[in-house]
Design a protein around this motif. Structure first.
Motif, PDB file in Angstrom:
ATOM      1  N   THR A 289      52.948  56.860  73.485  1.00  0.00           N
ATOM      2  CA  THR A 289      52.774  58.584  73.537  1.00  0.00           C
ATOM      3  C   THR A 289      51.295  58.615  73.033  1.00  0.00           C
ATOM      4  O   THR A 289      51.262  58.274  72.010  1.00  0.00           O
ATOM      5  CB  THR A 289      53.713  59.152  72.846  1.00  0.00           C
TER       6      THR A 289
ATOM      7  N   VAL B 279      51.634  56.131  70.116  1.00  0.00           N
ATOM      8  CA  VAL B 279      52.673  55.790  68.914  1.00  0.00           C
ATOM      9  C   VAL B 279      53.724  55.555  69.728  1.00  0.00           C
ATOM     10  O   VAL B 279      53.938  55.938  70.999  1.00  0.00           O
ATOM     11  CB  VAL B 279      52.842  56.993  68.105  1.00  0.00           C
ATOM     12  N   ILE B 280      54.694  54.727  69.333  1.00  0.00           N
ATOM     13  CA  ILE B 280      56.032  54.505  69.934  1.00  0.00           C
ATOM     14  C   ILE B 280      56.896  54.744  68.904  1.00  0.00           C
ATOM     15  O   ILE B 280      56.886  54.703  67.651  1.00  0.00           O
ATOM     16  CB  ILE B 280      56.215  52.904  70.480  1.00  0.00           C
ATOM     17  N   ASN B 281      58.340  54.983  69.360  1.00  0.00           N
ATOM     18  CA  ASN B 281      59.328  55.203  68.417  1.00  0.00           C
ATOM     19  C   ASN B 281      60.203  53.688  68.392  1.00  0.00           C
ATOM     20  O   ASN B 281      60.953  53.380  69.380  1.00  0.00           O
ATOM     21  CB  ASN B 281      60.193  56.484  69.008  1.00  0.00           C
ATOM     22  N   LEU B 282      60.117  53.223  67.446  1.00  0.00           N
ATOM     23  CA  LEU B 282      60.690  51.829  67.128  1.00  0.00           C
ATOM     24  C   LEU B 282      61.950  52.158  66.169  1.00  0.00           C
ATOM     25  O   LEU B 282      61.689  52.105  65.290  1.00  0.00           O
ATOM     26  CB  LEU B 282      59.719  50.941  66.547  1.00  0.00           C
ATOM     27  N   ARG B 283      63.220  52.398  66.788  1.00  0.00           N
ATOM     28  CA  ARG B 283      64.449  52.409  66.020  1.00  0.00           C
ATOM     29  C   ARG B 283      64.204  53.475  64.987  1.00  0.00           C
ATOM     30  O   ARG B 283      64.434  53.263  63.724  1.00  0.00           O
ATOM     31  CB  ARG B 283      64.791  51.195  65.299  1.00  0.00           C
ATOM     32  N   GLY B 284      63.779  54.526  65.242  1.00  0.00           N
ATOM     33  CA  GLY B 284      63.381  55.849  64.524  1.00  0.00           C
ATOM     34  C   GLY B 284      62.106  55.784  63.745  1.00  0.00           C
ATOM     35  O   GLY B 284      61.988  56.669  62.821  1.00  0.00           O
ATOM     36  N   ILE B 285      61.254  54.834  63.706  1.00  0.00           N
ATOM     37  CA  ILE B 285      60.096  54.700  62.970  1.00  0.00           C
ATOM     38  C   ILE B 285      59.004  55.187  64.179  1.00  0.00           C
ATOM     39  O   ILE B 285      59.101  54.198  65.027  1.00  0.00           O
ATOM     40  CB  ILE B 285      59.869  53.495  62.474  1.00  0.00           C
ATOM     41  N   ILE B 286      58.018  55.966  63.807  1.00  0.00           N
ATOM     42  CA  ILE B 286      56.900  56.139  64.597  1.00  0.00           C
ATOM     43  C   ILE B 286      55.944  55.167  64.438  1.00  0.00           C
ATOM     44  O   ILE B 286      55.421  55.165  62.955  1.00  0.00           O
ATOM     45  CB  ILE B 286      56.462  57.696  64.422  1.00  0.00           C
ATOM     46  N   VAL B 287      55.382  54.432  65.395  1.00  0.00           N
ATOM     47  CA  VAL B 287      54.384  53.297  64.843  1.00  0.00           C
ATOM     48  C   VAL B 287      53.507  53.413  65.785  1.00  0.00           C
ATOM     49  O   VAL B 287      53.454  53.556  67.044  1.00  0.00           O
ATOM     50  CB  VAL B 287      55.195  51.994  65.453  1.00  0.00           C
TER      51      VAL B 287
END
Length: 166
Positions: free
Chosen positions: A48, A60-68
């Motif tokens: 995104t 950013v990506i959503n990695l198991r609930g963490i915005i990375v």
């Protein structure tokens, strides 16, 4: 300072005898990052895009609930623009208390380097600022550019990790 090119330096993890590095490819060069900073390796996913972010911050990506946040290392190091393909991977790092993703062309392997195999970075003009390098690793015919990933991701131009944490 010309002797610095032949003087062994401690490995990135602080152990003067050995260090383990995940090696990866960007363009024609092979790099290494301290394996202790690597959380996981995954295939490149769509990100995104964030408005007004520098071009090397892909988004950013959503990695198991963490915005990375995701950094394209080719763009950060001012290399030719990346062509994303089946080999393109994202290395997820834990740096300065944050999780950060970095997009690279491909991951090679994990190597162990002794203190004698890690040399100081020579003082020459380079694409990357020397402050982000811990040394040059030599392994048989391979030369690895060893990154100080904490310093790179914590640098004020990146804005990804709080300066005091890096």
């Amino acid at each position: 300072m010309s002797q610095a090119t032949t003087t062994p330096v401690p490995a990135a993890n602080g152990d003067a005898d050995t260090g383990e590095f995940l090696t990866f490819v960007l363009g024609e060069e092979e790099y290494g990052v301290d394996i202790l900073r690597v959380q996981e390796i995954r295939s490149y996913d769509a990100v995104t895009r964030l408005p007004d972010a520098p071009d090397y911050i892909k988004g950013v990506i959503n990695l198991r609930g963490i915005i990375v946040p995701v950094v394209d290392m080719r763009l950060k190091f001012r290399l030719a623009k990346a062509e994303y393909n089946a080999l393109t991977v994202m290395i997820v790092l834990s740096v300065g208390g944050r999780v950060v993703g970095m997009v690279v062309d491909s991951v090679s392997d994990v190597v162990r380097l002794s203190g004698e195999q890690v040399r100081a970075v020579p003082e020459i003009g380079a694409t990357i600022d020397r402050q982000f390098l811990t040394g040059i690793g030599t392994l048989d015919e391979r030369m690895l550019i060893l990154l100080d990933i904490e310093r790179l991701m914590g640098h004020e131009t990146m804005g990804l990790v709080a300066a005091e944490a890096a």
